[in-house]
Design a protein around this motif. Structure first.
Motif, mmCIF file in Angstrom:
data_model
loop_
_atom_site.group_PDB
_atom_site.id
_atom_site.type_symbol
_atom_site.label_atom_id
_atom_site.label_comp_id
_atom_site.label_asym_id
_atom_site.label_seq_id
_atom_site.Cartn_x
_atom_site.Cartn_y
_atom_site.Cartn_z
ATOM 1 N N MET A 278 35.383 52.664 46.036
ATOM 2 C CA MET A 278 35.676 52.013 45.910
ATOM 3 C C MET A 278 35.949 49.847 46.103
ATOM 4 O O MET A 278 36.773 49.824 46.065
ATOM 5 C CB MET A 278 37.045 52.400 47.474
ATOM 6 N N LYS A 279 34.301 50.369 46.283
ATOM 7 C CA LYS A 279 34.286 49.174 46.309
ATOM 8 C C LYS A 279 33.862 48.375 45.037
ATOM 9 O O LYS A 279 34.760 47.505 45.294
ATOM 10 C CB LYS A 279 33.117 49.044 46.905
ATOM 11 N N ALA A 280 33.570 49.035 44.164
ATOM 12 C CA ALA A 280 33.300 49.120 42.452
ATOM 13 C C ALA A 280 35.233 48.262 42.043
ATOM 14 O O ALA A 280 35.196 47.482 41.421
ATOM 15 C CB ALA A 280 32.863 49.803 41.535
ATOM 16 N N PHE A 281 35.791 49.236 42.106
ATOM 17 C CA PHE A 281 37.508 48.274 41.849
ATOM 18 C C PHE A 281 38.004 47.993 42.155
ATOM 19 O O PHE A 281 38.480 46.948 42.271
ATOM 20 C CB PHE A 281 38.166 50.487 41.844
ATOM 21 N N GLU A 282 37.753 47.316 43.782
ATOM 22 C CA GLU A 282 37.910 46.313 44.776
ATOM 23 C C GLU A 282 37.422 45.091 43.934
ATOM 24 O O GLU A 282 38.089 44.119 43.741
ATOM 25 C CB GLU A 282 37.337 46.507 45.559
ATOM 26 N N VAL A 283 35.730 45.410 43.394
ATOM 27 C CA VAL A 283 36.032 43.616 42.784
ATOM 28 C C VAL A 283 36.335 43.441 41.506
ATOM 29 O O VAL A 283 36.971 42.968 41.339
ATOM 30 C CB VAL A 283 34.320 44.165 41.876
ATOM 31 N N ILE A 284 36.842 43.752 40.997
ATOM 32 C CA ILE A 284 37.970 44.274 39.542
ATOM 33 C C ILE A 284 39.257 43.922 40.332
ATOM 34 O O ILE A 284 39.664 42.850 39.516
ATOM 35 C CB ILE A 284 38.004 46.094 38.719
ATOM 36 N N MET A 285 40.074 44.639 40.928
ATOM 37 C CA MET A 285 41.209 44.160 41.131
ATOM 38 C C MET A 285 42.040 43.370 42.033
ATOM 39 O O MET A 285 42.668 42.395 41.820
ATOM 40 C CB MET A 285 42.046 45.491 42.180
ATOM 41 N N GLU A 286 40.830 42.581 43.114
ATOM 42 C CA GLU A 286 40.553 41.799 43.643
ATOM 43 C C GLU A 286 40.170 40.568 43.044
ATOM 44 O O GLU A 286 39.421 39.349 44.016
ATOM 45 C CB GLU A 286 40.020 41.975 45.023
ATOM 46 N N LYS A 287 39.706 40.187 42.086
ATOM 47 C CA LYS A 287 38.964 39.457 41.011
ATOM 48 C C LYS A 287 37.854 39.027 41.628
ATOM 49 O O LYS A 287 37.819 38.136 42.100
ATOM 50 C CB LYS A 287 39.456 38.305 40.523
ATOM 51 N N ASP A 331 42.864 42.286 32.500
ATOM 52 C CA ASP A 331 44.555 42.111 33.231
ATOM 53 C C ASP A 331 44.927 43.898 32.245
ATOM 54 O O ASP A 331 44.870 44.280 33.414
ATOM 55 C CB ASP A 331 44.503 40.762 32.071
ATOM 56 N N LEU A 332 44.314 44.229 31.902
ATOM 57 C CA LEU A 332 45.320 45.785 31.009
ATOM 58 C C LEU A 332 44.837 46.353 32.242
ATOM 59 O O LEU A 332 45.666 47.212 32.551
ATOM 60 C CB LEU A 332 44.844 46.228 30.016
ATOM 61 N N VAL A 333 43.714 46.793 32.644
ATOM 62 C CA VAL A 333 43.096 47.304 33.875
ATOM 63 C C VAL A 333 43.406 47.618 35.019
ATOM 64 O O VAL A 333 44.384 48.422 35.783
ATOM 65 C CB VAL A 333 41.894 47.365 33.349
ATOM 66 N N ARG A 334 43.895 46.275 35.480
ATOM 67 C CA ARG A 334 44.039 45.174 36.981
ATOM 68 C C ARG A 334 45.955 45.648 36.762
ATOM 69 O O ARG A 334 46.235 46.373 37.491
ATOM 70 C CB ARG A 334 44.227 44.328 36.989
ATOM 71 N N ASN A 335 46.600 46.124 35.772
ATOM 72 C CA ASN A 335 48.456 46.499 35.673
ATOM 73 C C ASN A 335 48.086 48.070 35.177
ATOM 74 O O ASN A 335 48.596 48.433 36.428
ATOM 75 C CB ASN A 335 48.427 46.233 34.350
ATOM 76 N N SER A 336 47.501 48.606 34.971
ATOM 77 C CA SER A 336 47.598 50.438 34.843
ATOM 78 C C SER A 336 46.697 50.711 36.072
ATOM 79 O O SER A 336 47.341 52.273 36.249
ATOM 80 C CB SER A 336 46.429 51.212 33.217
ATOM 81 N N LEU A 337 46.074 50.328 36.769
ATOM 82 C CA LEU A 337 45.783 50.647 38.582
ATOM 83 C C LEU A 337 45.896 50.244 39.007
ATOM 84 O O LEU A 337 45.597 50.989 40.322
ATOM 85 C CB LEU A 337 44.122 50.013 38.358
#
Ligand SMILES: [Zn+2]
Ligand SMILES: [Zn+2]
Length: 404
Positions: A278-287, A331-337
């Motif tokens: 979850m923390k790893a996804f947070e890094v990507i999603m929250e830039k 950006d595509l990853v963020r939009n998809s997730l």
């Protein structure tokens, strides 16, 4: 779930799915000898006390939690003699061993789950330790599952916590799958998410009720475990159920097994993985901006050798070296997730607190867990969020940022 058992589904993913025809019997566990009149039963010291097993057709491990080893599988094959069916009375390990033993000896397999702790019951896969390394073998699904809700809800509290830990892992696992679909055009199926997503939401909302042993809440958890196992059968691998979080779990489990220790219950180490993923996804999603750092192979090797023997380290490194890490359109990853992230993460954080993630994090500590997270993408070829961080040269700084 019952409405899809035994069916053939023409799926929007382009494949035809064959769902195994598993009969689900709701009865008291005491009925097991009658429900399975021809079977040979496998139990352990804990679970044997739940049923009056006929002595001439049962084998009880002398341990409270026997390890899933080839030696124990061979023992089951030998003990079960000419009986045409093997039935496990227990949770993950016993089920996996009985399933594999039945497969190897050409017998039928059924199971009586004693805790809603894992999604192994309906699956066809059997993870077994071979010389200390966990390998997953193909085996068979159960013909029948006997469900006794009174037994399930009265399972040890840590098995209920573990059950929630292993089931909520399907959320980051789905996100890893979507990620790999974007980055590597990996095959993906929506059907196996659609049949899980509402169950998962309900489990997140009712985690406390599950720990309070409320019947209907425990039943939802058990149903979700059964569906998750079936999803793996439908797709033909564990992708729907296991991503980066399970790599963290496997690494911790192997660390214990290497030292001849019993690891914590599977779902408890999975919850540590869920937290990290979850923390790893947070890094990507929250830039979130982290320092880019090199993490050369030599350094990985050195860290791995601090935890495992040379033979295993060699195997891990060769898996890692075969990995190709593509560049990912973030950006595509963020939009998809985005939707998954917003729908599930707030609830998931709360559930992790309810199942006491802190106690697991404190048990292992920051230094050990940081190392495990840095190394976990070396043990499997499956593409996950950790590979994305690796490709961005963030895998070394990321675990330090987590703030365990
Ligand atoms: Zn699992
Ligand atoms: Zn499909």
């Amino acid at each position: 779930m019952k409405d899809i058992l035994g069916k053939t589904i023409e799926c929007t993913c382009g494949r035809t799915h064959t769902v195994p025809n598993i009969e689900i019997v709701e009865a008291s566990i005491k009925e097991a000898p009658c429900v399975f009149p021809e079977a040979f039963f496998i139990a352990d010291l804990n679970t044997a006390s739940l049923v009056d097993l006929p002595e001439e057709r049962s084998f009880v491990f002398a341990e409270k939690r026997p390890l899933t080893t080839v030696k124990n599988v061979e023992r089951i094959i030998k003990e079960s003699g000419d009986f045409p069916e093997i039935v496990s009375i227990g949770s993950g390990s016993l089920t996996d061993m009985a399933r594999y033993a039945a497969y190897l000896s050409g017998k039928r397999f059924s199971c009586v789950p004693t805790a809603p702790s894992v999604d192994a019951y309906t699956s066809t896969m059997a993870p077994v330790l071979v010389n200390g390394v966990k390998r997953t073998f193909k085996a068979i699904p159960p013909g029948k599952i006997l469900i006794d809700i009174e037994v399930l809800r009265n399972a040890p509290i840590d098995l209920l916590r573990a059950g929630i830990g292993d089931i909520v892992a399907k959320i980051p696992a789905r996100m890893d799958w979507v990620l790999s679909h974007i980055a590597n055009s990996e095959y993906i199926c929506d059907f196996v998410w659609d049949d899980m997503k509402d169950l998962l939401k309900e489990i997140l909302l009712r985690s406390k009720d599950i720990l309070n042993r409320e019947k209907d809440a425990v039943r939802i958890l058990m149903d979700a475990q059964l569906v998750s196992g079936i999803n793996m059968v439908i797709v033909g691998n564990s992708r729907p159920a296991s991503g980066a979080e399970h790599m963290v779990s496997h690494l911790i489990e192997m660390f214990h097994e290497e030292r001849g220790e019993l690891p914590p219950f599977h779902g408890l180490t999975v919850m540590v993985g869920v937290f990290a993923s979850m923390k790893a996804f947070e890094v990507i999603m929250e830039k979130i901006e982290l320092p880019k750092m090199e993490y050369p192979l030599e350094e990985r090797k050195k860290e791995l050798l601090g935890l495992f023997d040379e033979r295993k380290v060699k195997e891990f490194l060769s898996t890692y070296q075969k990995k190709e890490i593509p560049s990912v359109d973030l950006d595509l990853v963020r939009n998809s997730l985005r939707k998954l992230y917003e729908d599930y993460f707030p609830l998931l954080r709360r559930t992790l607190e309810i199942i006491e993630i802190r106690s697991m994090l404190n048990r292992y500590g920051r230094i050990f867990l940081s190392k495990i997270v840095r190394l976990s993408n070396t043990i499997r070829d499956r593409f996950t969020i950790f590979d994305v961080l690796d490709g961005m040269k963030l895998l070394k700084s990321f675990p330090e940022w987590i703030g365990w």
